[in-house]
Design a protein around this motif. Structure first.
Motif, PDB file in Angstrom:
ATOM      1  N   GLY A 271       0.803  -1.230  -0.131  1.00 44.17           N
ATOM      2  CA  GLY A 271      -0.040  -0.217   0.068  1.00 44.17           C
ATOM      3  C   GLY A 271       0.681   1.270  -0.088  1.00 44.17           C
ATOM      4  O   GLY A 271       0.647   2.248  -0.787  1.00 44.17           O
TER       5      GLY A 271
ATOM      6  N   GLU B 172      -2.933  -1.107  -9.984  1.00 45.48           N
ATOM      7  CA  GLU B 172      -3.086  -1.109  -8.725  1.00 45.48           C
ATOM      8  C   GLU B 172      -3.232   0.539  -8.219  1.00 45.48           C
ATOM      9  O   GLU B 172      -4.076   0.516  -7.448  1.00 45.48           O
TER      10      GLU B 172
ATOM     11  N   SER C 222       0.734   4.258  -2.795  1.00 48.76           N
ATOM     12  CA  SER C 222       0.472   5.527  -2.479  1.00 48.76           C
ATOM     13  C   SER C 222       1.565   6.399  -3.129  1.00 48.76           C
ATOM     14  O   SER C 222       1.168   7.657  -3.577  1.00 48.76           O
TER      15      SER C 222
END
Length: 177
Positions: free
Chosen positions: A86, A114, A90
């Motif tokens: 993640g 993604e 980001s």
């Protein structure tokens, strides 16, 4: 020109890291190796282990604001690992949100999928990603290099190591514009 090279701890295709890295350095830029873990990254020559490279920064200790551009090298395992992290996803989103140029080669667009940043864009990749990219809202083309300016931040993509000369030429033009 400070350029982040985002890779997983292992699985990056070595030539897709080293050739763009050299291109940035030869153009007077500062390449920075960013990974999801400290230490070294293990590169590969397809399925065989190659060299290791020291990590300069981790994704948890940096932001898109620290760089002028982003390079996402390929290799099958590298982007597959990045897209499950993640913080790495980001970081990629941060470059697009800031309108900074991003270059991705081979399987690297998996990480872009993604990050949900390919919708409405035209790009190329290793052919096996064609359906994944179309399902994510992108238009896929079979070209040596594709420069897409359809949204904030230019996206430069290439298919494979044989395209590296065209890839490096195209991203340097965009990174130094």
């Amino acid at each position: 020109m400070r350029v982040a090279f985002l890779v997983a701890p292992e699985g990056v295709e070595q030539v897709e890291l080293t050739e763009p890295w050299k291109a940035v350095g030869n153009a007077g830029g500062e390449p920075v190796l960013v990974s999801t873990a400290e230490g070294e990254v293990q590169a590969f020559h397809h399925l065989d282990k190659a060299d290791t490279f020291p990590v300069d920064r981790t994704v948890s200790g940096t932001t898109a604001a620290d760089y002028d551009a982003l390079v996402l090298p390929g290799g099958v395992a590298n982007p597959d690992a990045l897209r499950t992290d993640g913080t790495a996803v980001s970081l990629v989103k941060g470059f697009f949100s800031a309108g900074k140029p991003v270059a991705a080669i081979c399987h690297a667009p998996w990480t872009l999928i993604e990050a949900d940043v390919v919708r409405g864009r035209t790009l190329t990749s290793w052919p096996s990603l064609r359906t994944d990219l179309r399902n994510a809202g992108a238009t896929w083309v079979d070209e040596q290099v594709k420069v897409c300016t359809a949204a904030p931040g230019t996206l430069i993509t290439s298919r494979k190591p044989d395209d590296l000369n065209a890839f490096c030429t195209a991203f340097l033009k965009e990174f130094t514009a």
